[in-house]
Design an enzyme around this catalytic site. Structure first.
Site: not given
Length: 1046
Positions: A594, A409, A789, A563, A795, A411
């Site tokens: 933003r 993400d 790792r 808004k 073997k 933010t």
């Protein structure tokens, strides 16, 4: 009567199977109606895989799903039922060892899960019963119980909030353990139960909650509560996610709450999100299984060849039945086909150790012990929370080195999620900074010299919108009533954006003072207190991408403030208002800020009555509530007037850019998923170096496909064009592709949500029904996508252990005569060679940590399961075949001498096999020592200790007459063998010849390393003379010499 009341208040809706009814406090709502307690699951949490009763069968089933384990089980059963050349102990004991060790490891891990479960289930909680606080264990909570939770405690189950210590019935919660969000979220009680904040009062509540059945979505909940008074007239209130307190979340900044349990135990949302307890298998284990199938094919081929050659050999009568080994009458009468089948099985048993059963236990132990290394790693320790890394399961440790894609993400991950208000615009006028003038806070944009600003009323309207349109709550540090001059306000919200906007308005003179009894209080520039009744909140969601509030002023006017994202607001305002604000929004987005747009509208009283009725009906619905509310919201948020826009900055995390660059250099593909505006997200991606200045961007966005009337046709054209470009630029091989990223043009893909939906949901009858396939090809060949790792192959040289046994059959008439003693067969994988490889896998560091962290490109050498591809597998196989051939024929040529001792005594077949076995054990152990670069005392102890133990065991095993053995064939063999100087010389020579290719390879690597070191020194000297600035400082750091090892 209860049902009638429900039907009266929930007209048009019948009780459905998908709901449950919960009686608060488990009290009946009516004394006249019989109360039948419903059956729900208890509050026990079970994350463990096994119980005491099912551990043995379930664990055995899972272990025998492995090819090697199942194979050795079959071999063991064959040895038990058929006359074979080796004892069942040779395969049964190693198998028992492997199964036992693995079971102990898995049982221990599951015991840890049981212990963690008990800590949760036995934790103390307080239940309200008969108006008293009753102490109970968490697992005793039942659905309907009223639970008391205090500050900083974790909710023991999913609760509906009834009341809190605050007068408005709110509480603050953090859900970091559920979704990683550290911000406080505000939850609310319905207004009818807010005053019930004591044990006595809460016990008087008679109510029923009807809600949906348990489902795993953390952010969805649909229900309603019916509250009954003495007159039994129910008052119905809607319940949503804002009323639900989830198990695992923590109560913050609130002293105490009361809640009723609606979902318990394994029906809580947290438990439903637990993704099962099936055993996970890594890519490494899957590769090992595939290679074991190859070895199984080799084994079958060997057995078939030896069986065939045996009957070819026995086609001569003298060879079939020599005078010293006459057949019995039963053997002569046995069917030849059956005899051939049993001979085939006998050869399989003889060669079965080509499949290294102990490899799995070594890998399991490496994973298990490796998980402790992760837990002990100081670099993973966080001093702030006083915790280190926690390994829940060790099954996937090696997958940490096999990551190809990183999804992130923006933010809170790339950025700090700590917002700062930068600027705003009102009616196209830019406002930035704070001036001394009360009535003038505007600042002009560009080279203009005159002072320009919006109308005073519009300024105040905009600032009021910022103070009202949000879900911010107040935490006051000083208990001051009324004016707040001496009170320090602390804003709390689940969204840092909202806090930034409220603080931004405060800088310009409008201060949000909190919410009291449903009224929002604002202090204006003139220090006057304004109150607004909060009528409705139209919450933000990812589809609408906006939020609104409906408030009533002191004068009685009803206003809607909204808004949201520009794409969500612009289509809902007047067209002539857009252009002036759009310029500022796009410029702020290009700067990486933003942005949000702010709008409002006045609502007439008659319209509000209709809106209020529609909202209440939608909120009370138990079925399709979200769809109904979305439709109502869509109707309300229309014909608005645009006021302005805001710009908020979310700074990058420390070292975010360096981290992204390192991931890119390591060959990992990074996808950034964000809901931000495309220009904002693109700017952030450049800042964090996801996109480089030379990255060619491929855009699949609404803008690029709207150029055509037929969106799907244009999308199809772009997908084909991008695929051709990428296929021409990059090779098909994935590993070559990673290398090509640093040699060819880099590409980045940008796609927005609507275009992604178009690709994923394309119509089946369209000519572009292969969108998904083309899109996947494009994504796999892009270095970055913006969407607005290891355990060793242990073997493989077991082949050199069993190859001499195969070659021996050509010299013993394919009689199935074993080359090695049964004790050696049993102990080889368990004791003689197991510990060195385990220590190697845990402790080896071919490249030191500093070099690994400074040169991320080294990651590409192991990613994609590179060490378990066909080339390394064939290398180890052919090397094992070479060594096995050297062991056998070297010893064979030694035995061409009639006598190896001065007294003329001739050695027998068990001495022959013991010499081969001695060379084998020393060679494979010393080979590992040659490959070890990072020596510790543990490596020294297990390598030299294993060789010493082999010598000690051989003297001990051959130095005693064992009463339980029918044949003492190894008695004094090892000691007698070492009394010959020729044998000593032969063993040393064969070990050297076997290791010679490895030694030669190390010498060549050292020469190459010196050459690379010389070239690097020349390059440094050249770079020091040039004054070019570094574009990629992380990747141009000086590497230590160890970086050339690979």
């Amino acid at each position: 009567m209860f049902r009638r009341s429900l039907n009266r208040f929930c007209a048009g809706e019948e009780k459905r199977v998908g709901t449950r009814t919960v009686f608060v406090g488990n009290h009946p709502v009516s004394e006249t109606e019989a109360y039948i307690a419903q059956r729900f699951c208890d509050n026990r949490i079970v994350s463990s895989k096994y119980t005491l009763w099912n551990f043995l069968p379930k664990n055995l089933f899972e272990q025998f799903r492995r090819i090697a384990n199942f194979y050795f089980l079959i071999i063991f059963l064959v040895q038990v039922t058929v006359d074979t050349p080796t004892s069942p102990v040779t395969s049964g004991l190693p198998l028992f060892f492997v199964i036992t060790v693995t079971a102990i490891k898995q049982g221990y891990e599951d015991w840890l899960r049981h212990r963690a479960d008990n800590e949760v289930n036995k934790s103390t909680v307080y239940i309200i019963e008969n108006a008293k606080r009753v102490r109970k264990e968490s697992e005793k909570i039942k659905v309907g119980d009223v639970v008391e939770v205090q500050a900083d405690e974790t909710f023991p189950c999913d609760l509906i909030l009834l009341s809190s210590c605050t007068t408005d019935g709110t509480c603050y919660v953090t859900t970091a353990s559920l979704d990683g969000e550290s911000n406080c979220k505000t939850h609310y009680a319905v207004r009818d139960t807010v005053a019930l904040c004591t044990a006595e009062s809460i016990d008087t509540l008679r109510a029923a909650i009807e809600c949906e059945q348990p489902q795993p979505d953390l952010y969805k909940f649909v229900g309603r509560i019916n509250i009954y008074s003495n007159s039994l007239e129910a008052v119905a209130r809607s319940l949503g996610p804002e009323n639900l307190l989830l198990k695992g979340a923590t109560l913050k900044n609130t002293k105490k709450i009361y809640g009723v349990a609606v979902y318990t135990g394994m029906e809580t949302k947290m438990a439903l999100n637990y993704q099962g307890k099936s055993q996970k298998r890594s890519a490494v284990e899957k590769s090992i299984n595939a290679f074991l199938i190859v070895y199984l094919f080799i084994l079958l081929t060997k057995a078939a060849v030896c069986t065939t050659l045996k009957y070819v050999w026995q086609s001569t009568p003298y060879n079939d039945e020599p005078w010293y080994n006459q057949k019995t009458q039963k053997e002569r009468e046995t069917l030849k086909v059956l005899k051939m089948f049993t001979d085939f099985l006998s050869f399989m048993v003889l060669f079965n150790f080509i499949i290294p059963v102990s490899m799995y236990v070594t890998v399991e132990m490496q994973k298990f012990l490796g998980s402790f290394f992760i837990s002990w790693d100081k670099d993973f320790y966080d001093e702030e929370i006083n915790e280190g890394a926690l390994v829940n399961t060790s099954d996937l440790n090696e997958e940490l080195g096999q990551v190809d894609y990183v999804f992130t993400d923006k933010t809170g991950t790339l950025t700090e999620n700590s917002m700062e208000f930068i600027e705003c615009c009102i009616d196209g006028h830019k406002y930035k900074g704070v001036t001394q003038e009360v009535d003038g806070l505007s600042q002009t944009d560009g080279p203009l010299t005159y002072f320009d600003k919006a109308d005073k009323n519009r300024e105040e309207l905009f600032l009021r919108a910022l103070c009202l349109c949000h879900t911010v709550e107040i935490k006051t540090n000083d208990a001051v009533d009324g004016a707040t001059e001496s009170a320090e306000l602390t804003y709390i919200s689940s969204s840092p954006d909202e806090i930034a906007l409220v603080k931004g308005a405060k800088k310009y003179g409008f201060t949000f003072l909190g919410n009291r009894n449903g009224h929002m209080r604002v202090e204006n520039q003139r220090k006057e207190i304004e109150e607004y009744e909060l009528l409705h909140t139209l919450n933000f969601d990812a589809v609408r991408r906006r939020m609104s509030v409906i408030v009533k002023t002191q004068e009685g006017d009803i206003l809607l403030f909204c808004k949201g994202a520009d794409s969500a607001v612009f289509p809902r305002v007047q067209n002539h208002e857009i252009e002036l604000t759009k310029v500022h929004v796009e410029r702020n987005a290009m700067d990486g800020y933003r942005t949000l747009c702010v709008a409002f509208k006045e609502i007439a009283p008659d319209d509000y009555e209709r809106i209020n009725r529609q909202l209440i009906e939608a909120k009370m619905a138990l079925q399709d509530r979200e769809e109904k509310m979305e439709k109502v919201f869509d109707d309300i948020e229309t014909n608005m007037n645009l006021i302005g826009a805001t710009a908020v900055e979310d700074k990058l995390q420390d070292q975010a850019a360096e981290t992204i660059e390192a991931l890119h250099a390591a060959g990992l593909k990074v996808w950034v998923l964000t809901g931000d505006k495309m220009e904002t997200a693109k700017s952030t991606c450049y800042a964090c170096r996801l996109f480089q200045t030379n990255t060619e961007l491929l855009e699949l966005t609404t803008k690029t496909i709207e150029e055509s009337e037929r969106k799907e046709d244009r999308l199809h054209e772009l997908l084909i064009e991008y695929r051709k470009k990428l296929l021409h630029e990059f090779p098909k091989s994935t590993r070559s592709l990673k290398k090509a990223w640093t040699e060819h043009q880099e590409y980045g893909l940008i796609i927005d949500g609507s275009t992604l939906s178009l690709i994923l949901n394309s119509s089946q009858d369209s000519s572009s029904n292969n969108y998904k396939s083309i899109f996947l090809q494009i994504c796999m060949k892009c270095t970055a996508v913006l969407c607005c790792r290891m355990a060793p192959l242990q073997k493989a040289q077991n082949l050199c252990f069993i190859l001499p046994q195969f070659l021996y059959q050509f010299f013993c008439g394919f009689s199935q005569q074993p080359l090695y003693d049964a004790a050696y067969l049993t102990m080889y994988n368990i004791c003689f060679t197991s510990l060195p490889i385990l220590a190697y896998s845990l402790l080896e560091q071919h490249i030191n940590v500093d070099t690994l962290t400074s040169d991320p490109r080294l990651y590409m050498k192991i990613s994609g399961n590179a060490m378990l591809q066909l080339s390394p597998f064939l290398y180890w196989t052919f090397l094992a075949a070479f060594e096995g051939t050297v062991f056998f024929f070297g010893t064979y040529f030694l035995f061409q001498t009639a006598s190896l001792e001065e007294n003329g005594k001739v050695y027998g077949n068990w001495t022959f096999g013991t010499i081969v076995f001695t060379v084998l054990v020393f060679t494979v152990t010393l080979k590992l020592a040659l490959d070890t670069r990072f020596w510790t005392w543990i490596n020294h102890f297990v390598i030299w200790g294993s060789l010493a133990f082999y010598v000690f065991f051989s003297f001990f095993w051959g130095g005693i007459i064992w009463p339980f053995l029918k044949q003492q064939r190894m008695y004094f063999v090892f000691a007698q063998m070492l009394s010959s100087v020729s044998t000593w010389l032969a063993i040393i020579l064969l070990i050297f010849i076997s290791l010679f290719p490895e030694i030669l390879l190390i010498v060549l690597k050292n020469v190459r390393r010196r050459s690379a070191r010389s070239n690097l020194s020349c390059r440094r000297a050249s770079d020091s003379l040039s004054a070019r600035p570094s574009v990629r400082p992380l990747l141009l750091r000086t590497f230590s010499d160890e970086s050339n090892v690979l």
